[in-house]
Design a protein around this motif. Structure first.
Motif, short mmCIF file in Angstrom:
data_model
loop_
_atom_site.label_atom_id
_atom_site.label_comp_id
_atom_site.label_asym_id
_atom_site.label_seq_id
_atom_site.Cartn_x
_atom_site.Cartn_y
_atom_site.Cartn_z
N PRO A 9 -0.71 -29.16 -119.86
CA PRO A 9 0.53 -29.50 -119.13
C PRO A 9 0.33 -29.76 -117.65
N ALA A 10 -0.51 -28.95 -117.00
CA ALA A 10 -0.71 -29.13 -115.55
C ALA A 10 -1.33 -30.49 -115.24
N ILE A 11 -2.28 -30.92 -116.07
CA ILE A 11 -2.93 -32.22 -115.85
C ILE A 11 -1.91 -33.33 -116.00
N ARG A 12 -1.11 -33.25 -117.06
CA ARG A 12 -0.11 -34.30 -117.30
C ARG A 12 0.95 -34.31 -116.19
N LEU A 13 1.31 -33.13 -115.71
CA LEU A 13 2.31 -33.05 -114.65
C LEU A 13 1.81 -33.70 -113.37
N PHE A 14 0.63 -33.32 -112.91
CA PHE A 14 0.12 -33.87 -111.66
C PHE A 14 -0.11 -35.38 -111.77
N ARG A 15 -0.53 -35.83 -112.95
CA ARG A 15 -0.72 -37.28 -113.11
C ARG A 15 0.63 -37.99 -113.08
N ALA A 16 1.64 -37.38 -113.69
CA ALA A 16 2.99 -37.98 -113.65
C ALA A 16 3.53 -38.04 -112.23
N LEU A 17 3.05 -37.11 -111.39
CA LEU A 17 3.49 -37.09 -109.99
C LEU A 17 2.68 -38.03 -109.11
N GLY A 18 1.71 -38.73 -109.72
CA GLY A 18 1.00 -39.76 -108.98
C GLY A 18 -0.45 -39.48 -108.67
N GLN A 19 -0.96 -38.28 -109.03
CA GLN A 19 -2.37 -38.02 -108.74
C GLN A 19 -3.27 -38.72 -109.76
N LYS A 20 -4.39 -39.24 -109.27
CA LYS A 20 -5.37 -39.86 -110.13
C LYS A 20 -6.17 -38.79 -110.88
N VAL A 21 -6.56 -39.13 -112.11
CA VAL A 21 -7.35 -38.22 -112.95
C VAL A 21 -8.58 -38.95 -113.45
N MET A 22 -9.77 -38.38 -113.21
CA MET A 22 -10.99 -38.86 -113.85
C MET A 22 -11.39 -37.84 -114.92
N SER A 23 -12.04 -38.31 -115.98
CA SER A 23 -12.38 -37.43 -117.10
C SER A 23 -13.89 -37.40 -117.33
N TRP A 24 -14.41 -36.20 -117.57
CA TRP A 24 -15.84 -36.01 -117.80
C TRP A 24 -16.09 -35.23 -119.09
N THR A 25 -17.34 -35.14 -119.55
CA THR A 25 -18.32 -36.20 -119.39
C THR A 25 -18.22 -37.03 -120.67
N ILE A 26 -17.92 -38.29 -120.52
CA ILE A 26 -17.68 -39.18 -121.64
C ILE A 26 -19.02 -39.73 -122.13
N LYS A 27 -19.30 -39.55 -123.45
CA LYS A 27 -20.63 -39.87 -123.96
C LYS A 27 -20.64 -40.90 -125.07
N SER A 28 -19.51 -41.55 -125.33
CA SER A 28 -19.48 -42.57 -126.37
C SER A 28 -18.29 -43.49 -126.14
N PRO A 29 -18.31 -44.69 -126.71
CA PRO A 29 -17.14 -45.58 -126.60
C PRO A 29 -15.87 -44.95 -127.17
N ALA A 30 -16.00 -44.21 -128.26
CA ALA A 30 -14.82 -43.57 -128.85
C ALA A 30 -14.21 -42.54 -127.90
N GLU A 31 -15.05 -41.74 -127.26
CA GLU A 31 -14.55 -40.77 -126.28
C GLU A 31 -13.91 -41.49 -125.10
N ALA A 32 -14.48 -42.61 -124.71
CA ALA A 32 -13.91 -43.38 -123.59
C ALA A 32 -12.53 -43.90 -123.95
N THR A 33 -12.37 -44.42 -125.15
CA THR A 33 -11.07 -44.93 -125.58
C THR A 33 -10.02 -43.83 -125.58
N ASN A 34 -10.38 -42.67 -126.10
CA ASN A 34 -9.44 -41.55 -126.13
C ASN A 34 -9.09 -41.06 -124.73
N ALA A 35 -10.10 -40.95 -123.87
CA ALA A 35 -9.85 -40.43 -122.52
C ALA A 35 -8.95 -41.36 -121.71
N ARG A 36 -9.09 -42.65 -121.93
CA ARG A 36 -8.34 -43.60 -121.11
C ARG A 36 -6.84 -43.60 -121.41
N HIS A 37 -6.45 -42.93 -122.49
CA HIS A 37 -5.01 -42.75 -122.74
C HIS A 37 -4.40 -41.75 -121.75
#
Length: 251
Positions: free
Chosen positions: A209-237
């Motif tokens: 919830p905290a991640i979704r809240l801060f992103r909804a308030l305009g903060q950028k979010v980067m996600s780690w550590t992505i190790k496959s195209p499938a993980e990248a697709t999921n993270a980018r949502h």
């Protein structure tokens, strides 16, 4: 400046490939990332003589095959130790040497590693702020430790600051950390004092919830550590950019 490191995928510890002799956090890994047009993430530890050194672990064995801790060796000593498996015999660099190498050719995401001693936290923060004072490239700082973010601000760094977080559900990561502290970190309740301006979140914790809240308030979010195209697709949502290793996110 906050948005610049989010424009391209970020190579975790540089674009490294141990099987090809390109070791994490090495000059070769950073050049490989630049050649592919990726951003660069790196890690900083404090040496015995108060220098910021590009090195991930608090101990020496995994990366340079020596015994002991980073805090017990000088910058000159660690920077003369070849990284294990490096095809080009790369050694660790000071942060200042790293900045001179990059020279604005790639956006940088600089992680300040947690220091067990509060005084060492202040020393690392102060040295990093000193090194980047004259740097003209795009650069942001992040840390798992809210106290490190506070120390960097105290050292007169005024740029973007990111908090690194995850679900604090991994005992192998958090060790003997009290449950109350894990609760504060999981839910980003330190924000009134840490005043982070972006979030670096482990991929499975993105729905918190905290991640979704801060992103909804305009903060950028980067996600780690992505190790496959499938993980990248999921993270980018749920995230604005990925920190990746082990595959090419452009392919």
């Amino acid at each position: 400046m906050t948005t610049v490191p989010f424009l391209r995928p970020i190579a975790h510890r540089g674009l490294h490939d141990k099987t090809s002799g390109v070791i994490e956090n090495s000059a070769s890994a950073f050049e490989a990332a630049i050649a592919r047009g990726f951003g660069i993430e790196c890690d900083l530890q404090l040496s015995a003589d108060g220098e910021a050194v590009v090195f991930h672990d608090p101990v020496l064995d995994r990366l340079v095959g020596q015994t002991g801790a980073m805090r017990d060796v000088t910058a000159a000593e660690i920077c003369a130790m070849p990284l294990l498996g490096s095809a080009t015999h790369d050694c660790p660099q000071t942060f200042l040497a790293f900045l001179n190498q990059i020279a604005g050719r790639a956006p940088l995401v600089v992680e300040l590693k947690h220091q067990a001693d509060p005084e060492e936290t202040q020393r690392l923060a102060a040295r990093v702020a000193e090194c980047i004072a004259g740097y003209n490239g795009d650069l942001v700082i992040k840390s798992f430790d809210p106290k490190m973010l506070i120390a960097v601000r105290k050292a007169r760094y005024s740029g973007p600051l990111g908090i690194i977080t995850y679900g604090y559900d991994r005992p192998d990561w958090y060790g003997d950390m009290p449950a109350s502290q894990r609760f504060v970190l999981r839910h980003l309740l330190h924000y009134p004092v840490s005043r982070f301006t972006f979030i670096s979140c482990e991929r499975t914790a993105l729905p918190l919830p905290a991640i979704r809240l801060f992103r909804a308030l305009g903060q950028k979010v980067m996600s780690w550590t992505i190790k496959s195209p499938a993980e990248a697709t999921n993270a980018r949502h749920h995230a604005d950019q990925i920190v990746f290793e082990g595959f090419d996110p452009d392919l």
